[in-house]
Enzyme design. Structure first.
Site, PDB file in Angstrom:
ATOM      1  N   GLY A  76      50.942  14.584  67.586  1.00 27.57           N
ATOM      2  CA  GLY A  76      50.524  13.424  67.579  1.00 27.57           C
ATOM      3  C   GLY A  76      49.444  13.511  66.321  1.00 27.57           C
TER       4      GLY A  76
ATOM      5  CB  CYS B  39      44.998  14.709  68.864  1.00 25.80           C
ATOM      6  SG  CYS B  39      43.647  15.839  69.544  1.00 25.80           S
TER       7      CYS B  39
ATOM      8  N   GLY C  11      30.456   2.435  59.148  1.00 25.43           N
ATOM      9  CA  GLY C  11      30.707   2.535  60.449  1.00 25.43           C
ATOM     10  C   GLY C  11      30.002   3.565  60.894  1.00 25.43           C
TER      11      GLY C  11
ATOM     12  N   GLY D 149      36.791   2.062  63.748  1.00 26.45           N
ATOM     13  CA  GLY D 149      37.737   2.064  65.009  1.00 26.45           C
ATOM     14  C   GLY D 149      39.105   2.113  64.729  1.00 26.45           C
TER      15      GLY D 149
ATOM     16  CG  ASP E 144      44.448   6.232  71.628  1.00 29.80           C
ATOM     17  OD1 ASP E 144      43.991   6.871  72.649  1.00 29.80           O
ATOM     18  OD2 ASP E 144      44.027   6.833  70.412  1.00 29.80           O
TER      19      ASP E 144
ATOM     20  CG  HIS F  38      17.040  33.119  82.112  1.00 29.20           C
ATOM     21  ND1 HIS F  38      16.581  32.031  81.607  1.00 29.20           N
ATOM     22  CD2 HIS F  38      16.175  33.943  81.610  1.00 29.20           C
ATOM     23  CE1 HIS F  38      15.346  32.161  80.966  1.00 29.20           C
ATOM     24  NE2 HIS F  38      15.127  33.536  80.981  1.00 29.20           N
TER      25      HIS F  38
END
Length: 480
Positions: free
Chosen positions: A49, A51, A188, A279, A320, A452
């Site tokens: 697709g 993506c 945009g 968009g 979507d 850490h």
């Protein structure tokens, strides 16, 4: 199809999935894993697709290139000086294509391994149980299906004063890297515009961003966006907020754009190229949905229930094409829910958190409720922030501009949202998503020992900051 087509070449399948993107192939794969006979339909040679072919994957490949360039430039403060990079655009394009081909080819192999029938065609409805398949060579076929999942995705939205010009780009052809324009206007200031603008800026373009609202990334909380905005101000030529694009006109030298805001009034500026990133719109047209009695809303989205079922019980829709947020991982999760229901299981799509990630540098990520949403909905939240300037790992990476914050219920301490700005924020946000989905409280994160020195410690420290006990960031709580 007409009478002359008769019923020749009519196949039958238990489940037909229209669209081979992350939603469609996830649905098809899961349905096959549950023992169903599945046909997956898409126009590309393999699943993937937008993506994989034209979106997420190629853009992240180019963002990786941009980060390599930026890291090399910033290594000087550590005593490392590199010569300016030589740009081989053809090699960049080829390498990106290799990544795409490898991933989509792998999906094709997974289709075969699951015995999924893959049809490289365009599909539309003839009736609620019959699809018309149209192939690139002109061939046609009918496919009868007990159930159908619509997963047709979305496309770049158009913008007002459009012109026909090779200098005008959208989010798809901007990834082709035909050349590196000397000057680029990005219309945009959302995530697509900032990501692609960052790529072109790293490659050498003078990038100007024009955004209609008063902030970049209008959907994100301001404290998360500010560190990114400050860094982009040094990378981009100019960021223009509350700015309207009135007209565009092609000239021999470039595209002449009329910009308007309170500071400059109306002003013409010349750009080598213009990128429109305002968009995306759903791909719900061309499926003959109206003819079979399936309506779409004013924005073109297909209404669905919590099971992802449309108004026609055996037809489902995901991704979507069903509405916001238009994210690949949301589509994949919806696809699995739809497949579960078609297989006779009980499943609903009601996540507590869908993470959003902007893959700029620094990255911006959030999950669960945002401060904007909490204020708009009248939800009381306690907010604690841990600045990355207090993170040892961030300091060793020369990236102290980051921020990690937690939003929780002020009475119970239940984690309602998390936001992170900084290097690898997209990787770090998943801990917040898991905490929200599990109904964890801030004590859970505070008491979880993190390694850490890592950036993940900022999650633990932000949880401790709720109680005013963050080890590396002293901010005592105010007494009630």
């Amino acid at each position: 199809f007409n009478e002359s087509d008769k019923m020749a070449d009519k196949d039958k399948t238990q489940l037909a999935v229209i669209g081979g993107g992350p939603g469609g192939y996830a649905a098809a794969f899961h349905a096959a894993d549950l023992g169903m006979d599945v046909t997956l339909i898409d126009v590309e040679a393999n699943p993937g697709g937008t993506c994989l072919y034209r979106g997420c994957i190629p853009s992240k490949a180019l963002l990786h290139v941009a980060k390599l360039i930026t890291d090399a430039r910033e290594a000087e403060e550590w005593g490392l000086t590199f010569a300016p990079p030589e740009m081989n655009l053809e090699k960049m394009r080829n390498r990106t294509r290799q990544v795409v081909d490898q991933m989509t080819g792998g999906l094709g192999q997974l289709c075969q391994a699951r015995n999924i029938t893959y049809e490289r065609a365009r599909a539309s409805f003839l009736d609620p149980h019959t699809l018309a398949l149209n192939y690139a060579d002109g061939a046609k076929k009918r496919l009868a299906a007990d159930s159908v999942i619509i997963a047709t995705g979305s496309r770049p939205a158009l913008f007002g004063p459009l012109i026909r010009s090779r200098r005008l780009m959208n989010s798809t052809n901007a990834l082709h890297l035909e050349d590196i324009p000397g000057t680029l206007l990005v219309i945009g200031g959302g995530y697509i515009g900032l990501e692609l603008g960052s790529v072109y800026a790293a490659l050498g373009s003078a990038v100007t961003v024009a955004e209609m609202t008063d902030v970049l990334l209008p959907g994100g909380d301001r404290d998360l966006v500010v560190p990114l905005a400050h860094r982009l101000e040094s990378r981009f030529h100019q960021i223009m907020l509350k700015t309207r694009v009135n007209t565009m006109q092609e000239t021999d030298q470039g595209i002449l754009v009329n910009l308007e805001n309170e500071e400059i009034g109306k002003e013409d500026r010349l750009f080598d190229k213009v990128l429109i990133s305002v968009g995306r719109k759903p791909n719900s047209r061309g499926l003959n949905l109206f003819e079979i009695g399936l309506e779409i809303d004013a924005q073109g989205f297909i209404p669905v229930d919590l099971q992802r079922r449309t108004a026609i019980p055996h037809i489902y829709a995901i991704g979507d094409v069903t509405g916001q947020p238009m994210l690949a991982h949301k589509a994949s999760a919806e696809g699995k829910v739809a497949a579960e229901n078609i297989a006779g299981r009980k499943a609903v799509f009601e996540p507590q958190a869908i993470p959003a990630v902007v893959f700029t540098d620094p990255e911006v990520a959030w999950a669960g409720i945002t401060e904007k949403q909490a204020a708009a909905q009248g939800i009381a939240v306690a907010v604690a922030r841990f600045p990355w300037a207090a993170s040892g790992r961030a300091s060793t990476m020369s990236r102290p501009e980051g921020l990690t914050k937690i939003l929780c219920d002020p009475d119970t301490g239940q984690i309602l949202g998390m936001g992170i700005t900084g290097t690898n924020a997209g990787e770090l946000i998943s801990e917040g998503v898991l905490a929200i989905e599990m109904g964890a409280v801030v004590e859970d994160l505070d008491m979880t020992i993190h390694p850490h020195p890592t950036l993940s410690e900022t999650v633990m420290e932000s949880a401790a900051a709720v109680f005013g006990t963050s080890t590396h960031f002293y901010r005592p709580l105010k007494k009630k």
